[in-house]
Design a protein around this motif. Structure first.
Motif, mmCIF file in Angstrom:
data_model
loop_
_atom_site.group_PDB
_atom_site.id
_atom_site.type_symbol
_atom_site.label_atom_id
_atom_site.label_comp_id
_atom_site.label_asym_id
_atom_site.label_seq_id
_atom_site.Cartn_x
_atom_site.Cartn_y
_atom_site.Cartn_z
ATOM 1 N N TYR A 154 -21.883 2.472 -17.051
ATOM 2 C CA TYR A 154 -22.395 3.120 -18.259
ATOM 3 C C TYR A 154 -21.328 3.951 -18.957
ATOM 4 N N GLU A 155 -21.351 3.894 -20.275
ATOM 5 C CA GLU A 155 -20.414 4.681 -21.091
ATOM 6 C C GLU A 155 -20.495 6.167 -20.714
ATOM 7 N N GLU A 156 -21.719 6.631 -20.473
ATOM 8 C CA GLU A 156 -21.969 8.033 -20.114
ATOM 9 C C GLU A 156 -21.150 8.462 -18.876
ATOM 10 N N MET A 157 -21.106 7.565 -17.880
ATOM 11 C CA MET A 157 -20.352 7.856 -16.649
ATOM 12 C C MET A 157 -18.878 8.056 -16.946
ATOM 13 N N ARG A 158 -18.335 7.138 -17.735
ATOM 14 C CA ARG A 158 -16.890 7.190 -18.007
ATOM 15 C C ARG A 158 -16.548 8.376 -18.891
ATOM 16 N N SER A 159 -17.441 8.694 -19.836
ATOM 17 C CA SER A 159 -17.223 9.870 -20.685
ATOM 18 C C SER A 159 -17.244 11.136 -19.847
ATOM 19 N N PHE A 160 -18.145 11.174 -18.866
ATOM 20 C CA PHE A 160 -18.238 12.340 -17.983
ATOM 21 C C PHE A 160 -16.912 12.539 -17.246
ATOM 22 N N ALA A 161 -16.410 11.462 -16.668
ATOM 23 C CA ALA A 161 -15.142 11.535 -15.931
ATOM 24 C C ALA A 161 -14.010 11.934 -16.875
ATOM 25 N N ARG A 162 -13.984 11.347 -18.061
ATOM 26 C CA ARG A 162 -12.954 11.669 -19.050
ATOM 27 C C ARG A 162 -12.975 13.151 -19.397
ATOM 28 N N GLY A 163 -14.189 13.691 -19.513
ATOM 29 C CA GLY A 163 -14.328 15.102 -19.883
ATOM 30 C C GLY A 163 -13.776 16.047 -18.825
ATOM 31 N N LEU A 164 -13.849 15.647 -17.549
ATOM 32 C CA LEU A 164 -13.384 16.525 -16.462
ATOM 33 C C LEU A 164 -11.873 16.450 -16.258
ATOM 34 N N CYS A 165 -11.292 15.301 -16.574
ATOM 35 C CA CYS A 165 -9.873 15.100 -16.261
ATOM 36 C C CYS A 165 -9.007 15.447 -17.463
ATOM 37 N N LYS A 166 -7.770 15.824 -17.191
ATOM 38 C CA LYS A 166 -6.870 16.205 -18.275
ATOM 39 C C LYS A 166 -6.230 14.960 -18.893
ATOM 40 N N ASN A 167 -5.679 14.112 -18.060
ATOM 41 C CA ASN A 167 -5.039 12.896 -18.551
ATOM 42 C C ASN A 167 -5.794 11.687 -18.013
ATOM 43 N N PHE A 168 -6.740 11.239 -18.799
ATOM 44 C CA PHE A 168 -7.630 10.174 -18.349
ATOM 45 C C PHE A 168 -7.181 8.848 -18.960
ATOM 46 N N VAL A 169 -6.942 7.877 -18.108
ATOM 47 C CA VAL A 169 -6.517 6.558 -18.580
ATOM 48 C C VAL A 169 -7.577 5.543 -18.174
ATOM 49 N N GLU A 170 -8.370 5.147 -19.132
ATOM 50 C CA GLU A 170 -9.442 4.190 -18.846
ATOM 51 C C GLU A 170 -8.881 2.776 -18.933
ATOM 52 N N VAL A 171 -9.061 2.025 -17.849
ATOM 53 C CA VAL A 171 -8.574 0.644 -17.819
ATOM 54 C C VAL A 171 -9.786 -0.277 -17.720
ATOM 55 N N TYR A 172 -9.952 -1.093 -18.716
ATOM 56 C CA TYR A 172 -11.098 -2.009 -18.723
ATOM 57 C C TYR A 172 -10.640 -3.408 -18.312
ATOM 58 N N LEU A 173 -11.151 -3.860 -17.162
ATOM 59 C CA LEU A 173 -10.855 -5.228 -16.744
ATOM 60 C C LEU A 173 -11.903 -6.153 -17.383
ATOM 61 N N LYS A 174 -11.526 -6.746 -18.471
ATOM 62 C CA LYS A 174 -12.469 -7.585 -19.230
ATOM 63 C C LYS A 174 -12.624 -8.939 -18.535
ATOM 64 N N CYS A 175 -13.876 -9.300 -18.312
ATOM 65 C CA CYS A 175 -14.139 -10.576 -17.639
ATOM 66 C C CYS A 175 -15.611 -10.910 -17.881
ATOM 67 N N ASP A 176 -15.922 -12.194 -17.975
ATOM 68 C CA ASP A 176 -17.338 -12.539 -18.137
ATOM 69 C C ASP A 176 -17.976 -12.780 -16.771
ATOM 70 N N VAL A 177 -19.301 -12.709 -16.761
ATOM 71 C CA VAL A 177 -20.045 -12.849 -15.505
ATOM 72 C C VAL A 177 -19.713 -14.173 -14.803
#
Lengths: 241, 241
Positions: A154-177
């Motif tokens: 969920y976007e909410e989860m990643r935003s939460f983590a981003r908010g707590l960390c100073k240098n947040f690097v989100e890596v999205y492994l794009k792949c279909d089911v």
């Protein structure tokens, strides 16, 4: 990780030379009362300056000027089950350690001993995600880089983590089911389709694609080595300057 | 914390002097073909050696030899409720930070956001303790010193934490129930005596005294400053050498 800046070395070079030259002049003057005989002082200089240099180094050892710490960061790898998060996370962590970073790996695989009683319901997943985010931020604030790999659908989860960390690097492994399912030797997707695993991301629970991740890796087009290069390259450019 | 050893500085002093003397000799020889005219080379030396020194420093900056890391440790403060664990823990953490250690405080007060769903039953307390011990060991393994303050009333809990950590320093704040109760402005002991708080250590749940703690502080005889001195002194003697 601690490095010394070029500025520091330059200032040290000047301070040392002034000290060393004054030492030579003083020794020659005390021995011969003649500044032209400096060459004779070579022997004295050799011994004396080693002592002076040593003291000089010890004094500088107490001075923080020009000593810099590379900022720590949190690499947060998100993606469908079986998209390759753990494998790529391990690779990235190894490479970063070789560069000299202090790295802690956080992965569903080994994090459950810290949080033993967590299930897989939506609520449990959100609580689990919050704990991992807090842990990552504690490590980051203490100078440790984190490579975290969690489905974190969920976007909410990643935003939460981003908010707590100073240098947040989100890596999205794009792949279909479909592609993830092909790699699935344990048959997790199949069991999820049969309803044996509940709330399985991609089958019976949604995966919200990251809107604006720092790094996007299309795992259908890139192999593990290429994906690792892309992530490590980004980190080096952004944090090593 | 990263420090440079005296050995490192000594080896640097030798390597620099050899380099600098060879530079002087070479310059004088190239200019005058006469080694006795070394004194004239003073001006050249001043400029040239700054450059050489700078390069020398940059090369050494890549060499790990003689760079040492002070071993991190876990200070685990145990004692009855209201025995002063949090206050002394805070003091100790502040003092250690001033010495130059990286320190993370773990205390019941702020740790519950990481582990939100933990109660106070015997089982919950043991699980909670295990999580804290794991967290402390993760931090320690990454070079961070930990000051943990938890009632941790059972020997089993403290042994568990000791087993996970490399350098475990158990600090027992010795105090009797009566003295702790006198300090208790919130009336926790009173409520425990009335049965309003269950499993309250010292009243309705046992406190197993540490058998052989690294440090014992009798808080009836020592004030906060003295207790802090004793703990910080021990740590300096054991880990700073």
């Amino acid at each position: 990780m601690i490095v010394e800046t070029k500025k520091r070395s330059l200032v040290k070079a000047f301070s040392w030379r002034i000290l060393a030259t004054l030492t030579t002049i003083l020794i020659v003057y005390l021995v011969f009362h003649n500044l032209k005989l400096a060459s004779i002082a070579g022997g004295f200089e050799f011994i004396a300056k080693i002592i002076v240099y040593f003291i000089h180094e010890r004094v500088w050892n107490k001075i923080r000027f020009g000593k810099e710490e590379i900022e720590p960061f949190v690499i947060w790898i998100t993606g469908l089950p079986l998209s390759g998060k753990t494998t790529i996370g391990d690779e990235v962590a190894e490479r970063l350690k070789k560069v000299g970073f202090r790295v802690e790996r956080l992965d569903g695989r080994d994090i459950r001993k810290l949080f033993p009683k967590t299930g897989f319901s939506q609520e449990d997943r959100i609580v689990h995600n919050e704990r991992v985010a807090h842990l990552a931020s504690i490590l980051e604030r203490n100078g440790i880089c984190v490579v975290a790999s969690f489905v974190s659908p969920y976007e909410e989860m990643r935003s939460f983590a981003r908010g707590l960390c100073k240098n947040f690097v989100e890596v999205y492994l794009k792949c279909d089911v479909e592609t993830c399912e092909k790699r699935d030797r344990e048959g997790l997707y199949e069991r999820a389709r049969r309803g044996e695993i509940k709330n399985f991301t991609g089958i019976s629970d949604p995966y919200e694609e990251p809107v604006d991740p720092e790094i996007m890796v299309d795992v259908r087009k890139m192999n593990i080595g290429e994906a690792t290069d892309k992530i490590v390259g980004y980190v080096k450019r952004r944090f090593l300057r």
